[in-house]
Motif scaffolding. Structure first.
Motif, mmCIF file in Angstrom:
data_model
loop_
_atom_site.group_PDB
_atom_site.id
_atom_site.type_symbol
_atom_site.label_atom_id
_atom_site.label_comp_id
_atom_site.label_asym_id
_atom_site.label_seq_id
_atom_site.Cartn_x
_atom_site.Cartn_y
_atom_site.Cartn_z
ATOM 1 N N GLY A 112 28.522 2.970 124.020
ATOM 2 C CA GLY A 112 29.320 4.185 124.110
ATOM 3 C C GLY A 112 29.740 4.504 125.533
ATOM 4 N N PRO A 113 30.746 5.381 125.684
ATOM 5 C CA PRO A 113 31.281 5.673 127.019
ATOM 6 C C PRO A 113 30.284 6.308 127.970
ATOM 7 C CG PRO A 113 32.292 7.072 125.335
ATOM 8 C CD PRO A 113 31.509 6.035 124.613
ATOM 9 N N ASP A 114 29.310 7.047 127.455
ATOM 10 C CA ASP A 114 28.352 7.706 128.347
ATOM 11 C C ASP A 114 27.288 6.761 128.891
ATOM 12 O OD1 ASP A 114 29.553 10.182 128.295
ATOM 13 O OD2 ASP A 114 28.407 10.892 126.568
ATOM 14 N N SER A 115 27.379 5.482 128.532
ATOM 15 C CA SER A 115 26.465 4.497 129.118
ATOM 16 C C SER A 115 26.999 3.968 130.443
ATOM 17 C CB SER A 115 26.265 3.328 128.146
ATOM 18 O OG SER A 115 27.485 2.630 127.949
ATOM 19 N N VAL A 116 28.175 4.464 130.871
ATOM 20 C CA VAL A 116 28.810 4.066 132.123
ATOM 21 C C VAL A 116 28.878 5.270 133.053
ATOM 22 C CG1 VAL A 116 30.965 3.233 133.158
ATOM 23 C CG2 VAL A 116 30.159 2.265 130.994
ATOM 24 N N ALA A 117 28.742 5.050 134.351
ATOM 25 C CA ALA A 117 28.803 6.152 135.318
ATOM 26 C C ALA A 117 29.458 5.680 136.606
ATOM 27 C CB ALA A 117 27.401 6.693 135.609
ATOM 28 N N PHE A 118 30.150 6.619 137.256
ATOM 29 C CA PHE A 118 30.675 6.423 138.616
ATOM 30 C C PHE A 118 29.930 7.379 139.539
ATOM 31 C CE2 PHE A 118 35.351 4.781 138.184
ATOM 32 C CZ PHE A 118 34.898 3.682 137.457
ATOM 33 N N TYR A 119 29.560 6.889 140.722
ATOM 34 C CA TYR A 119 28.969 7.767 141.740
ATOM 35 C C TYR A 119 29.803 7.633 143.002
ATOM 36 C CZ TYR A 119 25.495 10.270 144.508
ATOM 37 O OH TYR A 119 24.868 11.193 145.313
ATOM 38 N N LEU A 120 30.521 8.700 143.349
ATOM 39 C CA LEU A 120 31.558 8.675 144.383
ATOM 40 C C LEU A 120 31.071 9.344 145.662
ATOM 41 C CD1 LEU A 120 34.549 9.627 142.051
ATOM 42 C CD2 LEU A 120 33.579 7.365 142.489
#
Length: 904
Positions: A112-120
């Motif tokens: 699912g999409p919430d298994s991916v993250a960006f940390y900026l």
């Protein structure tokens, strides 16, 4: 005659740039704090050769701090990341982006999409930030995109939104120059925002009646400008402003008309504040009643008041409420939305504000829209023509890494930040990155603490290569122009994201030039806005590439006639159009002291260093001001623990430990200590202060409590202490070490529990080149000197006590054609040439040392201006002026005592 201004364009998209002209000036913005200073870069024969502040830029009017003045020294290819890597091996961009796209597609499909993250990062430009948010929130369909601004500004953001309905800083820098009373709380502006500090200093010189009050547990450099210093108990700031609101109500200090017409929930807010009498505030904050009353009287009687606050307020488990308490007092008194008035949160990073504008944090949508608002979500989705839109707030930074650790987040893309050093509770962050199946890191450096956990490493543009815009703390948008060519195969962050997006089958990422992103972003701010939000940049959108390249600094809101004040009609961005009071109950920090950990640890920034030193660490001059990590402790504590200045000491908390030199000073109160934040594993073995902090956050903003933890301190007793000067870098494996850059190499201080190390053999194992070696041994000292063809290559000492040798002398010897027998003898006996015994470097611009300054003071030069005339110190960037003032106070008084004794 001054060189002509040549508008520059990005070198990474094949455009002309300043380096193609033999002699010219290119204009850009500084890479450091949120002041957003304009800088002019002078080029000769295509190379940047000099830097100065842009005289016309509204943030700095030609001024630069010491870090800005030495930016060109950080432009080096040393330790640059120049090619993409997979599992430590260089690969093509095609292969790297293929792998990222495939990994993300598979992760989203399986989990699912919430298994991916960006940390900026606040180091990204607004256009980079915008594309990353569009990618995640509109195409992946997750709001798991957060930023390191969460660590410094999110409490201020949450309070502004709660009070005004929008993330609005309602002040400008000019307000600092027009106020009657400036309250600096939770900010060491003299070191963290030096250019603004100098504007304040000048304003006070023009208007001596202007009052400045510093509220800070420590006596920092900023105290030099203050009329009063309130050294309150750490973490009690909200009580100050709660008590102030109560005082205003009791002494006719409320703007009842403003409250009635333009605010709501005042009665509930006042009911809580009524519990905070002057006596209770004084007791809670450990201050004198007279100190509190004096501050409150100043606020009551001053027509114009600014409260200027930063990380000392925000980095708290109740940071949002602390910020709110400040806003409450300004709303109640009507001291905001007019010149010289307001609650002014000052930003820490160069583009933290731009990131906030485009929705860079996980609980926001772009353009100051609300991710929880269905209408806003639909507007953004329609504008983007995206296949989806994130339906709920995503994970904030600390929670994001916790879910990596637990296996719920399977892939993370970290851009332009170093969470292994900046996030609290280092062991947890280590476990999180180890557990995460796919770790992608985009950076411009080849080494930092986070990179070693990456599966995929991507080389990106650095300062003076990047091209786009940034927004500073007073809402001024400036161009950051790419003025030099790319280093190796580096790309812009937005280019990389777009390439991956297209490989994932996403439309809407076909930008050919950065100005196209800017035009899309500014158009979105005006889309169906209809005056509902102050952030509307549509008036400066639709720019041609040439117009974008020539964009002048612009403060928003952008209105006809140039008026950029916010809420001019007193209509706020809330559903009712009224500003919201919010009751605040002051709370102490969660990380409290105990019998096991009895000392409060505070942390913060230094004058000449920045974040984790990936940039300032390249400049020998910036290193010279503070060469090694330290912990400030009170003299009373030092006596109790049998610690003297310079001893190696250990601070331990429930989550980790640090080791650094003791700095004994009464600038910190008894029972407290302070340590700078900047040292990472690249520069010291045990000086990562974030390791001491638990994963404690503000429940509203998600901001970590990074100004307060409990520690115990003890003196370290090592068997041997070492000192090294080497012209090349090495990997040193000992019990403790720290290193600092000097112009001709590196200096190490190290210590070991083991006895009996043979220094020459140890160094010969580290240095593979063939050198001529000299050696001296005594009962308490081993020393070695290595030369090659008469050039000094290495100096080493090992003793049962620390050895100190002047770095300038070593530099001088390293560039000499030959070294005399006397100099070699001094080196072998660890005896610095007396002409180089100058003490600490105070002025980094002109390399002026403490001894010369003290001598000049004793000769009668007893003002900063007089010292500047004699020694040049303080006459360039001005960052050292506060230290010059402190030396004048100390040594002018000593001279007076000496003369008085002679007379007697």
């Amino acid at each position: 005659m001054k060189p002509n201004y040549i508008p520059s364009q990005t070198t990474l998209t094949g455009q002309k740039n300043a380096t193609e002209h033999k002699n010219c000036i290119g204009q850009t913005t500084c890479a450091y704090c949120g002041v957003g200073c304009g800088v002019d870069i002078h080029f000769e024969k295509g190379e940047p050769v000099a830097i100065e502040g842009t005289p016309s830029h509204p943030a700095n009017y030609g001024k630069l701090c010491v870090k800005g003045n030495h930016l060109l020294e950080t432009l080096t290819s040393e330790d640059r990341l120049i090619t993409p890597q997979i599992d430590g091996k260089s690969v093509s961009w095609h292969l790297a982006t293929d792998m990222i796209a495939d990994r993300l597609i598979e992760t989203i499909r399986s989990h699912g999409p919430d298994s991916v993250a960006f940390y900026l990062s606040g180091q990204l430009l607004t256009e980079d930030y915008y594309v990353a948010n569009k990618f995640m929130k509109g195409y992946v369909g997750s709001a798991n995109v957060d930023t390191n601004s969460r660590l410094c500004m999110s409490s201020a953001v949450a309070a502004y939104i709660r009070a005004f309905g929008e993330d609005i800083v309602p002040c400008s820098y000019s307000d600092l120059e027009q106020t009657d009373l400036l309250i600096i709380i939770g900010s060491n502006a003299a070191w963290t925002h030096p250019v603004l500090y100098q504007r304040i200093e000048r304003a006070k010189q023009i208007n001596p009646a202007m009052q400045i009050v510093l509220i800070d547990p420590r006596r920092t450099a900023t105290v030099e400008i203050a009329d009063k210093h309130l050294a309150l108990k750490p973490g009690t700031d909200a009580a100050i402003y709660n008590g102030l609101l109560n005082y205003l109500a009791n002494y006719d200090g409320l703007d009842k008309c403003f409250i009635e017409k333009h605010t709501e929930n005042f009665d509930g807010c006042l009911a809580e504040a009524k519990q905070w009498s002057v006596n209770r505030v004084a007791s809670f904050c450990e201050l004198k009643v007279q100190e509190i009353e004096s501050l409150y009287d100043l606020f009551l009687c001053s027509p114009r008041v600014i409260s200027f606050y930063s990380m000392g307020i925000n980095q708290s488990s109740s940071g949002t409420d602390k910020c709110q308490s400040i806003i409450n007092a300004h709303l109640a008194s009507g001291k905001l939305l007019r010149p010289g008035c307001g609650p002014f949160s000052i930003t820490g990073q160069p583009n933290a504000m731009g990131g906030r504008e485009v929705g860079g944090m996980s609980n926001m949508l772009t353009s100051h829209m609300d991710i929880e608002n269905a209408t806003h979500r639909e507007q953004v989705k329609t504008f983007w023509q995206s296949p989806t839109i994130a339906s709920k707030a995503g994970l904030k930074a600390v929670d994001m890494f916790e879910q990596m650790r637990s296996g719920q987040i399977k892939a993370v893309w970290i851009m332009a930040t170093n969470p292994m050093v900046s996030l609290p509770n280092r062991p947890i962050i280590t476990e999180a990155l180890k557990a995460c199946e796919t770790v992608i890191v985009s950076d411009c450096v080849a080494r930092n603490d986070t990179l070693e956990y990456a599966n995929v490493v991507l080389p990106v543009s650095g300062w003076l290569e990047k091209d786009g815009t940034v927004t500073n703390s007073e809402r001024v948008i400036s161009r950051q122009r790419g003025l030099i060519g790319p280093n190796g195969e580096v790309k812009h962050d937005w280019q990389i994201i777009c390439e991956v997006a297209k490989k994932m089958g996403f439309d809407g990422f076909d930008y050919q030039h950065v100005h196209e992103i800017f035009n899309e972003w500014t158009a979105l701010t005006g889309y169906k806005n209809n005056g509902s939000r102050q952030l509307d940049l549509s008036a400066i959108g639709r720019l041609s590439q040439s117009e974008y390249n020539n964009l002048k600094p612009q403060q928003w809101p952008i209105k006809p006639g140039g008026d950029s004040r916010v809420f001019v009609d007193r209509q706020f961005s809330t559903s009712s159009g009224r500003a919201h009071f919010h009751p605040v109950t002051p709370r102490l920090p969660i990380q409290t002291t105990s019998e096991q950990f009895p000392i409060v640890m505070n942390s913060g920034r230094l004058r000449d260093h920045w974040h984790t030193m990936t940039r300032t660490g390249r400049s020998a001059r910036l290193h010279a001001h503070t060469e090694h990590p330290y912990i400030e402790i009170n003299p009373s504590m030092a006596r109790t623990l049998d610690i003297v200045d310079g001893d190696l000491i250990r601070a331990q908390s429930s989550t980790g430990e640090v080791i650094a030199n003791a700095r004994v000073t009464d600038s910190v109160r008894k029972g407290q200590c302070f340590m700078p934040i900047h040292w990472s594993k690249q520069y010291a073995s045990h000086a990562k202060v974030s390791a001491l902090y638990q994963s404690v956050i503000d429940p509203i903003s998600g901001q970590p409590e990074s100004k307060h933890t409990a520690v115990r301190i003890e003196k370290m007793n090592y068997a041997q202490h070492g000192f090294l000067f080497l012209t090349s870098d090495i990997n040193l494996t000992v019990d403790y070490w720290s290193k600092t850059r000097i112009s001709k190499g590196w200096l190490w201080h190290f210590a070991m529990h083991q006895e009996g190390l043979e220094l020459r053999h140890f160094l010969q194992e580290q240095l593979t080149d063939r050198y001529q070696w000299l050696q001296f041994n005594s009962s308490h000292l081993q020393s070695v000197v290595a030369q090659s063809s008469g050039e000094l290559k290495a100096v080493g000492y090992l003793s049962n006590v620390p050895v100190k040798i002047n770095s300038d002398w070593l530099n001088q010897l390293s560039i000499s054609d030959s070294i005399s027998d006397d100099q070699l003898n001094r080196l072998l006996h660890a005896q610095t040439d007396p002409t180089f015994e100058n003490g600490k470097q105070v002025c980094s611009c002109f390399k002026v040392y403490e001894k010369s300054i003290v001598t000049a003071i004793k000769e009668g030069h007893r003002s900063v201006a007089e010292l500047g005339k004699k020694l040049q110190c303080g006459t360039n960037c001005g960052s050292c002026k506060t230290e010059l003032s402190q030396l004048i106070k100390t040594h002018a008084e000593d001279t007076h005592h000496d003369i008085h004794a002679l007379v007697l």
